[in-house]
Scaffold this motif. Structure first.
Motif, PDB file in Angstrom:
ATOM      1  N   GLY A  20      47.903  49.778  62.600  1.00 25.20           N
ATOM      2  CA  GLY A  20      49.328  49.762  62.301  1.00 25.20           C
ATOM      3  C   GLY A  20      49.690  49.296  60.917  1.00 25.20           C
ATOM      4  N   ASN A  21      48.712  48.983  60.075  1.00 27.45           N
ATOM      5  CA  ASN A  21      49.032  48.435  58.749  1.00 27.45           C
ATOM      6  C   ASN A  21      47.957  48.787  57.726  1.00 27.45           C
ATOM      7  OD1 ASN A  21      50.582  46.920  56.885  1.00 27.45           O
ATOM      8  ND2 ASN A  21      49.318  45.115  57.229  1.00 27.45           N
ATOM      9  N   SER A  22      47.450  50.011  57.763  1.00 29.21           N
ATOM     10  CA  SER A  22      46.428  50.425  56.805  1.00 29.21           C
ATOM     11  C   SER A  22      47.089  50.895  55.508  1.00 29.21           C
ATOM     12  CB  SER A  22      45.575  51.552  57.384  1.00 29.21           C
ATOM     13  OG  SER A  22      44.865  51.103  58.521  1.00 29.21           O
ATOM     14  N   LEU A  23      46.442  50.606  54.394  1.00 28.99           N
ATOM     15  CA  LEU A  23      47.012  50.997  53.104  1.00 28.99           C
ATOM     16  C   LEU A  23      45.939  51.027  52.034  1.00 28.99           C
ATOM     17  CD1 LEU A  23      47.287  48.219  51.149  1.00 28.99           C
ATOM     18  CD2 LEU A  23      49.062  47.693  52.811  1.00 28.99           C
ATOM     19  N   ILE A  24      46.283  51.711  50.961  1.00 23.50           N
ATOM     20  CA  ILE A  24      45.502  51.615  49.727  1.00 23.50           C
ATOM     21  C   ILE A  24      46.425  51.034  48.668  1.00 23.50           C
ATOM     22  CG2 ILE A  24      43.941  53.522  50.238  1.00 23.50           C
ATOM     23  CD1 ILE A  24      45.848  54.942  47.944  1.00 23.50           C
ATOM     24  N   ALA A  25      45.831  50.418  47.666  1.00 22.46           N
ATOM     25  CA  ALA A  25      46.599  49.872  46.551  1.00 22.46           C
ATOM     26  C   ALA A  25      45.757  49.976  45.297  1.00 22.46           C
ATOM     27  CB  ALA A  25      46.995  48.420  46.827  1.00 22.46           C
ATOM     28  N   GLY A  26      46.427  49.869  44.161  1.00 27.32           N
ATOM     29  CA  GLY A  26      45.695  49.907  42.904  1.00 27.32           C
ATOM     30  C   GLY A  26      46.526  49.312  41.787  1.00 27.32           C
ATOM     31  N   GLY A  27      45.836  48.721  40.831  1.00 28.11           N
ATOM     32  CA  GLY A  27      46.535  48.153  39.689  1.00 28.11           C
ATOM     33  C   GLY A  27      46.013  46.787  39.330  1.00 28.11           C
ATOM     34  N   PHE A  28      46.955  45.873  39.103  1.00 24.48           N
ATOM     35  CA  PHE A  28      46.623  44.554  38.563  1.00 24.48           C
ATOM     36  C   PHE A  28      47.352  43.495  39.381  1.00 24.48           C
ATOM     37  CE2 PHE A  28      46.354  47.878  35.527  1.00 24.48           C
ATOM     38  CZ  PHE A  28      45.210  47.620  34.801  1.00 24.48           C
ATOM     39  N   PHE A  29      46.603  42.848  40.273  1.00 18.07           N
ATOM     40  CA  PHE A  29      47.174  41.826  41.145  1.00 18.07           C
ATOM     41  C   PHE A  29      46.906  40.461  40.529  1.00 18.07           C
ATOM     42  CE2 PHE A  29      47.205  38.839  44.680  1.00 18.07           C
ATOM     43  CZ  PHE A  29      48.373  39.202  45.338  1.00 18.07           C
ATOM     44  N   SER A  30      47.982  39.728  40.218  1.00 17.34           N
ATOM     45  CA  SER A  30      47.883  38.402  39.607  1.00 17.34           C
ATOM     46  C   SER A  30      46.950  38.394  38.397  1.00 17.34           C
ATOM     47  CB  SER A  30      47.409  37.368  40.633  1.00 17.34           C
ATOM     48  OG  SER A  30      48.345  37.219  41.666  1.00 17.34           O
ATOM     49  N   PRO A  31      47.264  39.175  37.352  1.00 18.58           N
ATOM     50  CA  PRO A  31      46.415  39.155  36.156  1.00 18.58           C
ATOM     51  C   PRO A  31      46.379  37.775  35.521  1.00 18.58           C
ATOM     52  CG  PRO A  31      48.503  40.274  35.721  1.00 18.58           C
ATOM     53  CD  PRO A  31      48.439  40.045  37.198  1.00 18.58           C
ATOM     54  N   ASN A  32      45.311  37.500  34.773  1.00 24.63           N
ATOM     55  CA  ASN A  32      45.204  36.199  34.123  1.00 24.63           C
ATOM     56  C   ASN A  32      46.340  36.040  33.112  1.00 24.63           C
ATOM     57  OD1 ASN A  32      44.356  37.066  31.376  1.00 24.63           O
ATOM     58  ND2 ASN A  32      42.507  37.758  32.411  1.00 24.63           N
TER      59      ASN A  32
END
Length: 226
Positions: free
Chosen positions: A102-114
């Motif tokens: 019920g909560n599958s996903l893909i993501a991409g990018g920059f999570f919490s960059p330095n």
């Protein structure tokens, strides 16, 4: 072609109802059998991505939760997640897949960059936000992802930036990633891996742009050693 077995979701559903160590010990063989199948699934994603990109590392997130600083003391995650890191300092951005009933996903990018990368990204948007907006507004990209996840933002403006700036909607983000959700039916379908790879490949113009930003200064001079 590898697929996600329904048994993996059956296990996760049962784990959610019985999230304790005794149950996990009793069902360890179920867990291991599903993990073997899922790792083959992850490997095929890497093979497919590697046709047009270079993947340096696959990280399968542990099913054990870090509960040291959490009010929720249940010991196990009720999802299986994996990330794929791109190779080389000149390739920035990363791919992420989460499998959960019920909560599958893909993501991409920059999570919490330095902090240095975060400031560089914000400064780029402050100076010129036209190119990033063109990427975010591209028909296929927008249909797939909508726009940046805005869950992680400062309330008004980061220190040193004007809240009146025309790009403040972008600048106030603390992370710069997009995501796309899938139904369980889509997850179990034979073409699920095709959909994952297709969506990941839509990220490439964004990754190429952000890679260029993060390996140069505001004058466009490379920060990488020759």
């Amino acid at each position: 072609m590898n697929t996600v077995p329904k048994s993996a979701f059956d296990f996760l559903k049962d784990l959610k109802k019985n999230n304790h160590r005794d149950w996990m010990t009793e069902n360890k063989k179920r867990y291991q059998a599903n993990e073997k199948i899922l790792k083959a699934f992850y490997s095929e994603i890497v093979e497919r991505l590697s046709e047009n990109d270079e993947i340096e590392k696959t990280k399968v997130f542990r099913i054990n939760r870090d509960i040291r600083f959490s009010k929720d003391k249940t010991p196990y995650n009720v999802h299986r997640s994996v990330s794929f890191s791109r190779a080389g300092a000149h390739r920035r951005g990363g791919y992420y897949l989460r499998l959960e009933p019920g909560n599958s996903l893909i993501a991409g990018g920059f999570f919490s960059p330095n902090p240095a990368d975060l400031l560089r990204i914000r400064k780029e948007f402050e100076m010129d936000d036209q190119e990033i907006r063109e990427i975010l507004e591209a028909k296929d990209f927008k249909k797939a992802f909508g726009g940046f996840n805005t869950e992680y933002q400062v309330k008004t403006a980061p220190k040193g930036f004007s809240k009146e700036h025309s790009a403040i909607d972008l600048i106030k983000n603390k992370s710069f990633f997009v995501q796309h959700s899938f139904t369980d039916q889509e997850v179990f379908a034979s073409d699920f891996i095709d959909k994952i790879v297709c969506h990941f490949e839509l990220l490439r113009p964004y990754f190429d742009y952000m890679s260029d930003v993060l390996i140069t200064d505001l004058n466009g001079v490379s920060l990488l050693e020759d």
